[in-house]
Design a protein around this motif. Structure first.
Motif, short mmCIF file in Angstrom:
data_model
loop_
_atom_site.label_atom_id
_atom_site.label_comp_id
_atom_site.label_asym_id
_atom_site.label_seq_id
_atom_site.Cartn_x
_atom_site.Cartn_y
_atom_site.Cartn_z
N ILE A 58 -0.90 -2.32 -1.45
CA ILE A 58 -0.65 -1.02 -2.08
C ILE A 58 0.61 -0.44 -1.44
N PRO A 59 1.65 -0.23 -2.19
CA PRO A 59 2.86 0.33 -1.58
C PRO A 59 2.64 1.81 -1.24
N ASN A 60 3.36 2.33 -0.19
CA ASN A 60 4.35 1.56 0.55
C ASN A 60 3.93 1.36 2.01
N THR A 61 3.02 2.19 2.49
CA THR A 61 2.72 2.17 3.91
C THR A 61 1.89 0.96 4.34
N ALA A 62 1.28 0.25 3.42
CA ALA A 62 0.48 -0.92 3.79
C ALA A 62 1.32 -2.19 3.88
N GLU A 63 2.61 -2.07 3.67
CA GLU A 63 3.47 -3.26 3.60
C GLU A 63 3.46 -4.04 4.91
N THR A 64 3.53 -3.33 6.04
CA THR A 64 3.58 -4.03 7.33
C THR A 64 2.28 -4.78 7.60
N ALA A 65 1.14 -4.15 7.34
CA ALA A 65 -0.14 -4.84 7.51
C ALA A 65 -0.23 -6.05 6.58
N PHE A 66 0.38 -5.93 5.41
CA PHE A 66 0.41 -7.05 4.45
C PHE A 66 1.13 -8.25 5.04
N TYR A 67 2.28 -8.00 5.70
CA TYR A 67 3.01 -9.11 6.32
C TYR A 67 2.14 -9.81 7.36
#
Length: 633
Positions: free
Chosen positions: A366-375
């Motif tokens: 879910i953009p945008n703050t979850a992007e780092t956890a996604f990586y």
């Protein structure tokens, strides 16, 4: 985060340690401090959009000249509004010419906001009203410079009523019942006492009244003022302030709940809510920025001397883990690594959920703050998939064919950006049906990637608090892709308990985890648990906060985490969607592995660092049962 949660404010304190002429000569302008203030506030704009304010102080300005200047705004773009106001006020000074305005000596004598000490603040209002009167910095004015107090902070106290009553017992009549006014008058009282004590001392020593003022300014004991005034404070706080003669301070709570960092060199002292913004604004390395220790205050004297002094006895460190998961800027090295680790630690359970069927699973976020956890999640999935490949290859032995080897090694996780955050929709239409329809279009999706009724979508968010956006928007739009199953993953554990230290999560009824537990109790004929907890909470209402127990934890005891998660999934699944929905949360254990130095986990465990937290959670439960939609402190 798919839901907007208001949270801790941000602050900046700047002390220039050289004369203004120095900055004009080295950096080309006396505005060096003012420019750094603007940059540091802009870099922290995520920490507050309800208001912004700036105060500037001129040290050793002669009598008859204004030495404090303030600008505040509660408009839509408050930082820009404040600095536009500062520019307007600078340019309308009578007799000012372009050349004179560049002269630091003339500027300090004549221009507002030309000083050596600056305090800036960004506000998210979680207590009190939203009028300009509640925007920091706030001021307590007096004709004696050393009795003037300017205050700004990132704080919430659980026991404002107790401190307020104490002020009344002292004979004060505070003008408002908010934590800001209460703290202002609380510190102001002990500031007055310290001034009066020093006045009597120097009077007895034969000093004239004029000389006494200078003696007080040189010898005011800032540490003692903060130690005496903070004895009753229960909550999370970083409080920054300045006195009219030029002393300044930043004090942090003894549990380290709220964050503060500082940088010092021979030219400047900078203190701010976040380390990374200081690194960026000052162009310095991570090791040059220090964390203000819990229970300590950074005291900057009028002469530029700086000390970190103990104000409260440090307690077990309980700095807020939610800061790390979501609120703080991800440009900080350690916060970035922690968020990645939160995602990586979820990989094993997610692969089990899809039975290692990588070919029919799409991973997204879910953009945008979850992007780092996604990586981090993808890194973890890839590592586990590669380990599985090694086992498959070794299992084939020497007889493995080239075709079989190629088949094994070419299996890779399918990683796609499925949800796209679109323009911010203004839900101004009055009726609920139309508003919900607009909310459903906050996100868009990438079509043509998911195989209809075959693929599973695994989508990570950094936290799931209320679940409203999931139900009204995200799950509906993901279902348009026709996946067989949607797994929503939270990099944070289930949020079960209210916050009372600065984040706007004070009502139990807002949490989908709490609503799920209540629903399970009712479904299973366990209404008595709700009644017993309510009775126990009511019985404690008049006890001192130190004796109160958090009985709300008993609401969750009958159920496993998975049972609550399954109920949340059921409650958040919209009607008329085809995909099966599952919700997976981070574990408490993994949270502590990922964020080992920030173990403040009361949102998830109900283990509050201060006694006032237990009082707040019980009051919140009482409010829920009695149907009162109000905050608990």
């Amino acid at each position: 985060m798919s839901e907007q949660i208001k949270h801790e404010c941000g602050f900046v304190l700047i002390r220039l340690r050289k004369p203004l002429e120095y900055y004009k000569e080295k950096y080309g302008s006396w505005r060096y401090g003012l420019n750094k203030l603007y940059l540091l506030m802009e870099k922290q704009h995520n920490r507050g959009q309800d208001g912004a304010g700036v105060v500037s102080l001129k040290i050793d300005q002669h009598s008859g000249s204004r030495y404090l200047s303030r600008s505040r705004s509660n408009q839509a773009n408050p930082i820009q509004d404040v600095f536009n106001d500062i520019d307007i006020r600078l340019n309308k000074v009578e007799g000012a010419t372009p050349e004179l305005m560049k002269d630091p000596v003339w500027a300090k004598e004549n221009l507002p906001f030309c000083g050596e000490l600056y305090l800036g603040h960004l506000r998210y209002g979680t207590f009190g009203k939203h009028s300009i009167d509640y925007v920091h910095p706030v001021m307590r004015e007096n004709n004696w410079r050393s009795r003037n107090l300017v205050l700004a902070g990132n704080f919430n106290l659980t026991n404002v009523d107790e401190i307020f009553r104490n002020l009344e017992d002292l004979g004060q009549h505070p003008k408002d019942f908010t934590d800001t006014v209460t703290i202002l008058e609380n510190i102001g009282h002990f500031l007055d006492e310290e001034n009066q004590m020093l006045f009597r001392q120097y009077k007895n020593e034969g000093f004239s009244n004029r000389d006494i003022s200078h003696q007080i300014e040189d010898n005011l004991d800032v540490r003692k003022i903060l130690e005496r005034s903070s004895r009753r404070w229960d909550g999370g706080y970083v409080i920054s302030g300045m006195f009219g003669h030029g002393d300044a301070f930043v004090a942090r709570d003894p549990w380290g709940i709220r964050p503060a960092s500082y940088y010092i060199d021979d030219e400047i002292v900078v203190v701010a809510s976040e380390r990374a913004v200081i690194q960026t604004a000052m162009n310095v390395g991570i090791r040059e920025v220090q964390e203000l220790r819990p229970g300590y205050a950074l005291v900057i004297k009028k002469n530029g001397e700086v000390k970190e002094e103990e104000v409260r006895v440090p307690q077990e460190r309980r700095s807020c883990s939610f800061e790390r998961i979501y609120f703080s800027r991800g440009s900080d090295k350690y916060i970035y690594q922690e968020r990645k680790e939160l995602g990586r630690l979820l990989a094993p359970i997610l692969l089990e959920k899809v039975d290692y069927n990588i070919e029919q699973t799409v991973f997204s976020y879910i953009p945008n703050t979850a992007e780092t956890a996604f990586y981090g999640m993808v890194d973890g999935v890839r590592k586990l998939v590669n380990e599985r490949k090694i086992d498959q290859i070794l299992g084939e032995g020497k007889e493995i064919t080239r075709e079989k080897l190629s088949e094994i090694i070419h299996v890779q996780p399918r990683v796609e950006k499925m949800a796209i955050k679109d323009v911010k929709m203004r839900t101004f239409i009055a009726d609920d049906e139309s508003r919900d329809d607009l909310v459903a279009h906050v996100y868009d999706v990438t079509y043509g990637i998911v195989k209809n009724q075959e693929d599973t979508l695994v989508v990570i968010d950094d936290s799931i608090v209320r679940g409203t956006t999931l139900k009204k928007s995200i799950l509906r739009i993901l279902d348009r892709l026709h996946p067989k199953k949607i797994i929503i993953v939270s990099s944070a554990p289930q949020i079960r308990y209210p916050d009372c230290y600065g984040i706007d999560m004070a009502k139990l009824g807002d949490f989908c985890a709490f609503q799920a537990a209540i629903a399970l109790l009712k479904e299973r004929g366990m209404q008595s648990v709700i009644d017993d907890v309510y009775k126990k909470c009511k019985e404690q209402q008049n006890l001192p906060k130190e004796e109160i127990v958090n009985y709300v934890r008993e609401i969750y005891k009958p159920f496993t985490v998975e049972e609550v998660s399954d109920k949340i999934a059921e409650m958040l699944t919209p009607k008329n969607i085809d995909a099966e929905v599952e919700v997976v949360y981070q574990t408490i254990e993994n949270l502590h592995v990922a964020c080992p130095n920030d173990n403040g986990d009361w949102y998830f465990t109900g283990k509050y660092p201060t006694a006032g937290g237990n009082k707040v959670v019980n009051t919140s439960f009482i409010n829920f049962v009695e149907g009162r939609n109000t905050r608990a402190y």
